[in-house]
Enzyme design. Structure first.
Site, PDB file in Angstrom:
ATOM      1  N   HIS A  36       0.851  -1.194   0.000  1.00 26.62           N
ATOM      2  CA  HIS A  36       0.000   0.000   0.000  1.00 26.62           C
ATOM      3  C   HIS A  36       0.886   1.243   0.000  1.00 26.62           C
ATOM      4  O   HIS A  36       1.464   1.622   1.009  1.00 26.62           O
ATOM      5  CB  HIS A  36      -0.902  -0.024   1.237  1.00 26.62           C
ATOM      6  CG  HIS A  36      -2.042   0.937   1.162  1.00 26.62           C
ATOM      7  ND1 HIS A  36      -3.063   0.972   2.087  1.00 26.62           N
ATOM      8  CD2 HIS A  36      -2.360   1.918   0.261  1.00 26.62           C
ATOM      9  CE1 HIS A  36      -3.920   1.916   1.780  1.00 26.62           C
ATOM     10  NE2 HIS A  36      -3.513   2.514   0.678  1.00 26.62           N
ATOM     11  N   HIS A  42       3.606   0.986   3.163  1.00 29.81           N
ATOM     12  CA  HIS A  42       3.542  -0.109   4.123  1.00 29.81           C
ATOM     13  C   HIS A  42       2.890  -1.319   3.443  1.00 29.81           C
ATOM     14  O   HIS A  42       2.479  -1.256   2.275  1.00 29.81           O
ATOM     15  CB  HIS A  42       2.732   0.299   5.368  1.00 29.81           C
ATOM     16  CG  HIS A  42       1.292   0.584   5.066  1.00 29.81           C
ATOM     17  ND1 HIS A  42       0.858   1.790   4.561  1.00 29.81           N
ATOM     18  CD2 HIS A  42       0.166  -0.181   5.191  1.00 29.81           C
ATOM     19  CE1 HIS A  42      -0.458   1.769   4.388  1.00 29.81           C
ATOM     20  NE2 HIS A  42      -0.892   0.577   4.763  1.00 29.81           N
ATOM     21  N   ASP A  44      -0.110  -4.389   4.034  1.00 32.19           N
ATOM     22  CA  ASP A  44      -1.298  -4.758   4.822  1.00 32.19           C
ATOM     23  C   ASP A  44      -1.482  -6.269   4.796  1.00 32.19           C
ATOM     24  O   ASP A  44      -1.629  -6.875   3.722  1.00 32.19           O
ATOM     25  CB  ASP A  44      -2.549  -4.093   4.243  1.00 32.19           C
ATOM     26  CG  ASP A  44      -2.547  -2.589   4.439  1.00 32.19           C
ATOM     27  OD1 ASP A  44      -2.259  -2.149   5.564  1.00 32.19           O
ATOM     28  OD2 ASP A  44      -2.816  -1.854   3.469  1.00 32.19           O
ATOM     29  N   LYS A 220      19.199 -19.951 -23.040  1.00 33.82           N
ATOM     30  CA  LYS A 220      18.195 -19.973 -21.971  1.00 33.82           C
ATOM     31  C   LYS A 220      18.222 -21.370 -21.348  1.00 33.82           C
ATOM     32  O   LYS A 220      17.826 -22.350 -21.964  1.00 33.82           O
ATOM     33  CB  LYS A 220      16.800 -19.672 -22.526  1.00 33.82           C
ATOM     34  CG  LYS A 220      15.738 -19.589 -21.435  1.00 33.82           C
ATOM     35  CD  LYS A 220      14.363 -19.335 -22.032  1.00 33.82           C
ATOM     36  CE  LYS A 220      13.349 -19.085 -20.927  1.00 33.82           C
ATOM     37  NZ  LYS A 220      13.242 -20.211 -19.967  1.00 33.82           N
ATOM     38  N   ASP A 222      17.395 -24.478 -18.760  1.00 35.94           N
ATOM     39  CA  ASP A 222      16.166 -25.046 -18.229  1.00 35.94           C
ATOM     40  C   ASP A 222      16.437 -25.612 -16.844  1.00 35.94           C
ATOM     41  O   ASP A 222      16.782 -26.780 -16.678  1.00 35.94           O
ATOM     42  CB  ASP A 222      15.662 -26.149 -19.162  1.00 35.94           C
ATOM     43  CG  ASP A 222      14.238 -26.561 -18.844  1.00 35.94           C
ATOM     44  OD1 ASP A 222      13.613 -25.891 -18.011  1.00 35.94           O
ATOM     45  OD2 ASP A 222      13.760 -27.544 -19.440  1.00 35.94           O
ATOM     46  N   GLU A 354      16.207 -25.114 -24.735  1.00 32.69           N
ATOM     47  CA  GLU A 354      14.913 -24.490 -24.444  1.00 32.69           C
ATOM     48  C   GLU A 354      14.737 -23.183 -25.188  1.00 32.69           C
ATOM     49  O   GLU A 354      13.624 -22.805 -25.541  1.00 32.69           O
ATOM     50  CB  GLU A 354      14.773 -24.253 -22.937  1.00 32.69           C
ATOM     51  CG  GLU A 354      13.369 -23.827 -22.556  1.00 32.69           C
ATOM     52  CD  GLU A 354      13.252 -23.418 -21.100  1.00 32.69           C
ATOM     53  OE1 GLU A 354      12.131 -23.359 -20.596  1.00 32.69           O
ATOM     54  OE2 GLU A 354      14.280 -23.141 -20.472  1.00 32.69           O
TER      55      GLU A 354
END
Length: 808
Positions: A36, A42, A44, A220, A222, A354
């Site tokens: 928030h 802060h 919540d 990339k 995996d 990948e």
């Protein structure tokens, strides 16, 4: 009256917050943590209790470090609808500012008493177990003696597997959807005390590669994305969402302790095969069954020798990183290519990787942010999805996973996944599911599961799946389970960010043009495996993918059609010919049938079009003769069919197959093994159409007799089920004129859409799982082993020489 204060503070004409109304509790107790950004930033914390959300403002946010005692100021109760609230509260309103969901999930009181959370609240001592994505494990929320204007509490993490010894800053662990807007507010200084959330890459669907020298391209990998914090005093390895993996990978920690300077590294923990390809499932089970070469592949450096360096250019950070990790075992620097992304992508695709990552050479590092400065290009469609439930199964721990993604903050159903896991893996998943069951569906819409009974789960587990495409109604086509992702957040997984498309690769028209032939197709969405949600489209798509591998074993062989037009749960039937005849482009052969006492036009499957025509008829399995039309009295091979009883397990079938293999080696002839696609194994011996069926069958009977004498308690040659007495039947009678058997690479009308699959003999061992070979997994296997079983159609053995060896 519980929400009276909440309603008094808000003007609902000027705020989009939900009206304060009591609601009944349904299912598990839920929680949410919201970031928030109001007059004071802060977090919540809100816990579902007694029809409302009990709320606390936590100025510094929750911590996973048991040494932290975070102040939590109790505020007014909020309505349950606030569990999903996010957005901007307009200026002039109470709590004006930006609110984002930081974490959500369920919690349980650490007590067996009924409504224990209410009595704990009254006593000022809440002991809770959280099942979120960031908040996991045991926590205490304790009221202090100092009250002030509002009751003050302390939020404290308990020591468990989810705890960390590092300094925990909730602002470094934002959800990626929120963090992009917070870039300018993020502190650019990090330290060894901090647990850092990694920078993330956006996905590219259009494969637009920049040729600029300001773009670097890397593989990339995996595996598990991991951050390493190293100092002379301690070394830790933790995931994207803060789970400590130091104890899971002790060898990596030992290696990382050799780093010559204090540092924070970003990289991927992988398990590599002999070709250097990362295997995600090996890594998932590495603790129980180490397999492959464990490696920490590092690609970024965030902190070095007392200084935060995330503000430096990527190319500068990588230069420092390469020098830092040189000659450290189990740690590898991720090499990159300057420009040339397109060629690099094609090379990665050819090697079965990948994908690749493109990064701007001058990009700085934004902890937790998903930035367009980093772009990922995948070689195959994969997706993180949310497990929302599972379907029941009579034969397996469960039938399929029920998957979902968020859209406009609501869960949407995207399909079922029924393949990609062994029975052992399913059992492990079920043990996790027991902890998060809930009685109510998490979907607002009613889900059509074709009569399958669902068991619903709290949607907090993330599964990665490989899939073919999105359908027109945003369902996954052919999803295959790849593994659980503990490093992903369910809240951030949305249909909008998943690449869902309104276009389907194959439209549901009534014909498919194959090599100039219009093949009539119907009812593609019809479920042939109703429990798994596998359709006729999936069957046809599979046979299209493997046609070039299966056709050599079908050509010139009469076909006995085994049709299941209404799916495997309904009775199928055999058909040798068809009264209405076949299309003109299908080849047939006329053979006299003694059993039918008439001439029959048998279909010949000479091409891909015919194969798909058969699949459209509901021919799930393909059953060719053992002989070709040019030599119908002389088979190309003989088959030993290992047919277990209900009392035999598959390891016993493997034991018998190994005995045959040893026998064949002894007499110096080659045999070739495949799964039946059901409960047994088939061993083929090539004859090259040089012997009659009777000669082949007699030789096969002799081999079976030898093995039956070797293993009398395990095997039998008695055909009668009653006479088998729980032993494996050695069936040599498959070798006669007109007899058919499931072809290699053909699907069987069995749960899971299993496939009769050729094997390497080294695979025929106690670890062999016959259920792993399905229409979703075999298509990749044939690319890896394209020539398996070709020798079965070769020149064949000499029975005379084999008999001489037996005499010796």
């Amino acid at each position: 009256m519980a929400l009276e204060e909440y309603n008094k503070k808000r003007d609902f004409k000027n705020t989009n917050e939900p009206l304060g109304e009591l609601a009944l509790q349904t299912g598990e107790l839920r929680f949410v943590v919201q970031r928030h950004d109001a007059s004071h930033l802060h977090f919540d914390l809100r816990l579902e209790m007694d029809g409302v959300l009990k709320s606390w403002a936590v100025p510094k946010g929750p911590s996973l470090n048991p040494g932290d005692k975070r102040l939590a100021v109790q505020t007014e109760d909020h309505p349950l609808k606030y569990l999903d609230f996010h957005g901007t509260i307009p200026k002039g309103n109470y709590g004006a500012g930006e609110m984002t969901i930081w974490d959500s999930g369920t919690y349980v009181p650490m007590s067996d008493k009924k409504n224990a959370e209410l009595s704990m609240l009254k006593d000022g001592d809440l002991k809770l177990t959280f099942f979120g994505t960031k908040l996991r494990g045991n926590f205490a929320l304790v009221r202090t003696k100092f009250e002030g204007k509002q009751p003050n509490w302390l939020l404290i993490k308990k020591k468990d597997e989810f705890a960390t010894d590092l300094e925990y800053d909730a602002n470094l662990h934002l959800n990626e959807n929120a963090v992009e807007d917070q870039k300018s507010k993020l502190s650019k200084n990090i330290s060894l005390k901090h647990q850092v959330s990694p920078m993330l890459a956006t996905s590219s669907k259009d494969l637009k590669f920049s040729t600029s020298k300001n773009w670097l391209y890397e593989i990339k990998w995996d595996g598990y994305r991991m951050i390493c914090n190293h100092s002379s005093r301690s070394t830790s390895l933790y995931s994207r969402n803060g789970v400590d993996y130091s104890a899971t990978f002790p060898d990596l920690i030992t290696s990382l302790k050799q780093l010559p300077k204090d540092a924070i590294l970003d990289g991927e923990v992988v398990s590599l095969d002999k070709e250097g390809i990362s295997k995600f499932q090996w890594l998932q089970h590495y603790g129980e069954e180490p397999k492959g070469d464990l490696m920490y592949i590092v690609f970024d450096l965030l902190y070095l020798d007392g200084h935060s360096i995330i503000h430096l250019k990527l190319e500068e950070r990588k230069e420092l990183l390469e020098a830092l990790v040189e000659d450290i075992s189990h740690v590898r620097y991720s090499e990159h290519l300057v420009g040339g992304g397109k060629a690099f992508f094609e090379e990665a695709k050819a090697k079965g990787l990948e994908g690749i990552i493109g990064k701007k050479a001058d990009s700085i590092y934004y902890p937790g942010a998903r930035s367009e400065d980093w772009v990922k290009f995948k070689t195959q469609e994969s997706l993180e999805t949310i497990i929302c439930g599972f379907t029941q199964s009579e034969n397996r721990p469960f039938g399929s996973l029920i998957l979902g993604l968020h859209r406009n903050n609501e869960l949407q159903y995207i399909g079922n996944c029924g393949t990609g896991f062994s029975i052992a893996l399913q059992k492990k998943l079920v043990s996790q599911f027991k902890k998060i069951k809930q009685p109510k569906s998490p979907f607002l819409e009613k889900i059509n599961l074709n009569g399958r009974e669902p068991k619903w789960l709290n949607p907090i587990l993330v599964a990665e799946v490989i899939f073919a495409e999105w359908t027109e109604n945003n369902r996954l086509r052919q999803p295959v389970f790849k593994g659980l992702r503990k490093d992903k957040f369910p809240q951030e997984l949305t249909i909008e960010s998943s690449g869902a498309s309104t276009k389907s690769r194959a439209s549901l028209k009534d014909s498919l043009k194959i090599d100039g032939i219009d093949v009539h197709i119907t009812n593609l969405e019809k479920p042939l495996w109703p429990k798994e949600g596998i359709t006729k489209y999936d069957l046809i798509d599979y046979y299209l993918a493997v046609s070039k591998y299966i056709l050599p074993f079908l050509k010139d062989r009469p076909q006995n059609l085994h049709r299941h037009p209404n799916g495997i749960d309904k009775d199928g039937f055999y058909q040798k010919d068809t009264p209405e005849g076949y299309p003109d482009w299908i080849n047939t052969t006329n053979i006299y049938s003694e059993s039918s006492e008439k001439d029959i036009d048998y279909m010949l499957c000479q091409n891909e079009a015919t194969l798909i025509y058969m699949a459209n008829l509901g021919c799930i399995e393909i059953n060719p003769w053992n002989a070709r039309v040019s030599s119908l009295d002389k088979p190309d091979y003989i088959v030993i069919d290992l047919d277990p009883s209900e009392k035999n397990d598959f390891k016993q079938v493997v034991e018998v197959a190994q005995a045959f293999h040893q026998l064949l080696d002894t007499i110096q002839i080659e045999g070739y093994c495949k799964t039946s696609g059901s409960s047994g194994l088939h061993i083929y011996i090539p004859l090259g159409a040089k012997y009659t069926f009777e000669e082949g069958r007699d030789f096969c009977k002799l081999l079976c007799t030898i093995i039956q004498e070797q293993l009398p308690k395990l095997t039998t040659m008695e055909r009668s089920l009653k006479a088998r007495k729980g032993r494996i039947y050695l069936d040599y009678l498959q070798n006669r004129s007109g007899q058919t058997l499931a072809s290699i690479y053909c699907v069987r009308p069995k749960p899971g859409a299993t496939v009769s699959t050729p094997l390497l003999w080294k695979e025929v061992n106690n670890k062999l799982d016959k259920n792993e070979f399905t229409i979703f997994t075999v298509r990749d296997r044939v690319k890896k082993y394209p020539d398996l079983f070709k020798e079965v159609l070769g020149k064949g053995i000499s029975i005379e020489k084999a008999l001489e060896k037996l005499d010796e």
